[in-house]
Design an enzyme around this catalytic site. Structure first.
Site, PDB file in Angstrom:
ATOM      1  N   GLU A  63       0.809  -1.220   0.000  1.00  0.00           N
ATOM      2  CA  GLU A  63       0.000   0.000   0.000  1.00  0.00           C
ATOM      3  C   GLU A  63       0.843   1.272   0.000  1.00  0.00           C
ATOM      4  OE1 GLU A  63       0.233  -2.344   2.389  1.00  0.00           O
ATOM      5  OE2 GLU A  63       0.249  -1.501   4.407  1.00  0.00           O
TER       6      GLU A  63
ATOM      7  N   HIS B 146      -8.257  -3.638  -1.488  1.00  0.00           N
ATOM      8  CA  HIS B 146      -7.519  -3.759  -0.230  1.00  0.00           C
ATOM      9  C   HIS B 146      -6.439  -2.675  -0.126  1.00  0.00           C
ATOM     10  CE1 HIS B 146      -5.713  -6.050   3.155  1.00  0.00           C
ATOM     11  NE2 HIS B 146      -4.605  -5.506   2.694  1.00  0.00           N
ATOM     12  N   GLU B 147      -5.606  -2.573  -1.153  1.00  0.00           N
ATOM     13  CA  GLU B 147      -4.481  -1.622  -1.082  1.00  0.00           C
ATOM     14  C   GLU B 147      -4.998  -0.187  -1.019  1.00  0.00           C
ATOM     15  OE1 GLU B 147      -1.893  -2.983  -0.280  1.00  0.00           O
ATOM     16  OE2 GLU B 147      -2.439  -5.001  -0.922  1.00  0.00           O
TER      17      GLU B 147
ATOM     18  N   HIS C 291      -6.109   0.845   2.381  1.00  0.00           N
ATOM     19  CA  HIS C 291      -4.999   1.190   3.278  1.00  0.00           C
ATOM     20  C   HIS C 291      -4.739   2.699   3.320  1.00  0.00           C
ATOM     21  CE1 HIS C 291      -3.180  -2.322   5.055  1.00  0.00           C
ATOM     22  NE2 HIS C 291      -3.035  -2.964   3.909  1.00  0.00           N
TER      23      HIS C 291
ATOM     24  N   GLU D  75      -3.979  -4.403   9.149  1.00  0.00           N
ATOM     25  CA  GLU D  75      -4.495  -5.393   8.201  1.00  0.00           C
ATOM     26  C   GLU D  75      -5.927  -5.841   8.489  1.00  0.00           C
ATOM     27  OE1 GLU D  75      -3.224  -5.629   5.521  1.00  0.00           O
ATOM     28  OE2 GLU D  75      -1.157  -4.986   5.835  1.00  0.00           O
TER      29      GLU D  75
ATOM     30  N   ASP E  41       8.916 -10.705   9.907  1.00  0.00           N
ATOM     31  CA  ASP E  41       8.675 -11.465   8.670  1.00  0.00           C
ATOM     32  C   ASP E  41       8.361 -12.925   8.980  1.00  0.00           C
ATOM     33  OD1 ASP E  41       8.819  -9.590   6.621  1.00  0.00           O
ATOM     34  OD2 ASP E  41      11.010  -9.629   6.605  1.00  0.00           O
TER      35      ASP E  41
ATOM     36  N   TYR F 219      -4.913 -10.363   9.472  1.00  0.00           N
ATOM     37  CA  TYR F 219      -5.858  -9.948   8.430  1.00  0.00           C
ATOM     38  C   TYR F 219      -7.262 -10.490   8.739  1.00  0.00           C
ATOM     39  CZ  TYR F 219      -1.808  -8.935   5.356  1.00  0.00           C
ATOM     40  OH  TYR F 219      -0.663  -8.439   4.806  1.00  0.00           O
TER      41      TYR F 219
HETATM   42 ZN   LIG Z   1      -2.817  -5.008   3.628  1.00  0.00          ZN
END
Ligand SMILES: [Zn+2]
Length: 576
Positions: free
Chosen positions: A261, A285-286, A289, A308, A365, A373
């Site tokens: 995003e 979705h992006e 953001h 998220e 990560d 999410y």
């Molecule tokens: Zn996202």
């Protein structure tokens, strides 16, 4: 005091307010070389701790050029190396000359052979804590920065794009040019992003365009024709769009995520160019953001669900307003499937399935999954259902308005929720989502009539999302895969969403062509959403093939994806 478990930034030290960046991209050596200037919010003195990873620091000075004492510590495995600068009294900022490493974790340098147009390509991915491999800075969302000026010197046949406002191109020396940018809105360092390549654009509306390699630009414009509609639907729900332009950049196949995003310029994987607009929920979705994540950001990786979970919720509200409730419920059904897969993956580390996590000593990560999410989405859905939609929508706009351009913790959210809608969190039993692992047994369930009919075999899938939900519901040993393939053309689908789901069925059923089908997907994309399940299943059943395919494919993966795949292969004993 440390501001963030994943940064050396200290609350007692001066905080950066704006940065200037001047970098030259050396494609031969695969390094960026140049200078960053950090300007402080207010003048300060004493030690200043900055985050770095794999940087060669050449010189550190005050803004006027006076050299400053500094020390680069030995690198720590997750955080990188602390750069401590000694500031004299009244310091307004620092200037650092440096170069990145060819192994910089934020950067991927692609050979011409790895792009469609056979031109070199470079891009950055800073989230969660990779901005420090691009430049020495306070790499925590707690310290939002504006970019006064960014200047990228690149080969003049290529073009630099930045998630910022473009300010034009200046001639460089020889066959180089300088592309210039500024970013007036303050952003967390994880949103600093740029790409360099042979890129052309197609205008989609007065404020939206798509950028891609020339050969892909028309297909991308057709796929994303609805972007302006989505933006308007989002503004209706969440308030005005605060970032001026909304452009989309189609990345090379190695891009590790579905989308990122980056403000004003979403980066997306080319794997969503399905040819039928079936995967544009990634764009919804992006784009969402821009409100949830970029306007109101998580304070650290511990609160990632604030980015998220809210964004998945917002994405499905956008889909609902454009395509109706049944369509958004179908997506939520597919999302619940992803969540169940992630919960299984973390069976031995349930603490990573809380929404509020404690990631001290954990690489963000490594903790990454669909849990923040989809579990976050279910919590917000529960809150909406408990409060009623009108009250909840009013709360959302209030929340976004109150915390705009700030970075907040889960606790900040909970306190604001209690102040505005007293008792709601308790009635919805929100803390069971926030602090307990797994999913509460009475979590909301998406209700898609089509999904139910598909699973009962009462109807045939009528579009790609229905087909996906149908495939997700199949047990591998209960179907004739050849017949299924012949019926839906699965192994020749352009949509990797469908094709990888079919390959997983083939692997689990022990189909003789499974390894070959998996290899084709794994060479075609670097998107972790497909790499993780395929390598997991492949290495469980065919460890030698998994290792061999990874060797063949790894040059096309981003560093973040390589380390994910290697940890999957090691877990399965396919790699030492
Ligand atoms: Zn996202």
């Amino acid at each position: 005091m440390r501001l963030d478990p994943h940064s050396f930034a200290d609350s007692g030290q001066p905080q950066t307010r704006s940065i200037d960046l001047e970098l030259r991209a050396d494609f031969g050596a695969r390094v960026l070389e140049g200078e960053v200037a950090l300007h402080f919010r207010s003048p300060g003195a004493g030690p200043l701790d900055l985050d770095t990873r794999d940087l060669s620091v050449r010189a550190v000075s005050a803004l006027d050029g006076t050299p400053l004492r500094h020390e680069l510590s030995a690198p720590e495995p997750i955080l990188g190396a602390r750069l401590r600068v000694e500031l004299p009294a009244g310091s307004r900022g620092v200037r650092i000359r440096y170069a990145t490493s060819p192994a910089a974790t934020a950067l991927q340098w692609l050979d011409p052979s790895q792009t469609t147009g056979k031109q070199p390509f470079l891009y950055s991915q800073s989230q969660p804590i990779h901005a420090r491999s691009l430049a020495p800075l306070q790499d925590t969302p707690r310290v939002r920065v504006i970019v006064g000026s960014a200047r990228f010197t690149v080969p003049s046949r290529l073009r630099a794009l930045m998630a910022a406002a473009a300010r034009g191109r200046e001639p460089g020396s020889g066959d180089e040019a300088v592309d210039t940018f500024e970013m007036p809105q303050p952003v967390p360092p994880y949103l600093l992003a740029f790409a360099v390549g042979d890129l052309s654009s197609r205008q989609l509306s007065s404020r939206c365009a798509v950028w891609a390699e020339p050969a892909l630009a028309d297909a991308a414009a057709a796929e994303f024709a609805q972007v302006e509609d989505m933006l308007r639907a989002a503004e209706k729900l969440f308030g005005p769009y605060e970032w001026d332009r909304y452009d989309v950049l189609v990345m090379p196949p190695s891009f590790p995520y579905g989308g990122m995003e980056n403000p004003r310029l979403t980066f997306v994987t080319p794997s969503i160019l399905a040819g039928d607009r079936s995967l544009v929920n990634v764009i919804a979705h992006e784009l969402a953001h821009a409100w949830t994540g970029n306007l109101v950001s998580n304070a650290s990786a511990n609160d990632f669900w604030l980015n998220e979970g809210f964004t998945v919720y917002a994405e499905r509200r956008i889909l609902e307003s454009l395509h109706g409730r049944e369509a958004s419920e179908l997506h939520a059904t597919a999302g619940l499937h992803d969540l169940q897969v992630s919960l299984e993956r973390f069976a031995a580390r349930p603490e990573l399935t809380r929404l509020r996590t404690d990631l001290r000593g954990v690489d963000p990560d490594e903790a990454y999954s669909t849990v923040p999410y989809e579990k976050g989405y279910l919590l917000l859905r529960r809150l909406e259902e408990t409060a009623g939609r009108p009250a909840w929508d009013e709360f959302l706009r209030d929340y976004l308005g109150t915390f705009r351009f700030q970075s907040i913790t889960t606790q900040d959210f909970l306190e604001f929720l209690e102040a505005r809608l007293p008792g709601l969190a308790a009635r919805a039993r929100a803390l069971e989502f926030v602090d307990a692992p797994g999913l509460p047994p009475d979590a909301p369930l998406p209700r898609s009539l089509r999904a139910e009919q598909l699973r009962r075999g009462e109807t045939d899938p009528a579009n790609p999302t229905e087909l996906l939900v149908f495939l997700q519901g199949l047990a591998p040993d209960s179907v004739d895969l050849r017949e299924l393939d012949a019926r839906f053309g699965l192994s020749s689908r352009r949509s990797l969403e469908l094709r990888h789901t079919f390959v997983l069925l083939q692997l689990r059923a022990g189909a003789p062509e499974a390894v070959d089908s998996a290899r084709r997907v794994l060479l075609e994309t670097g998107r972790m959403r497909y790499l993780r399940p395929l390598y997991t299943d492949l290495s469980r059943r065919h460890p030698e093939a998994a290792r061999r395919i990874y060797e063949e494919a790894r040059g096309g993966y981003h560093a973040i994806a390589r380390s994910m795949v290697e940890s999957v292969l090691k877990e399965q004993g396919a790699l030492r």
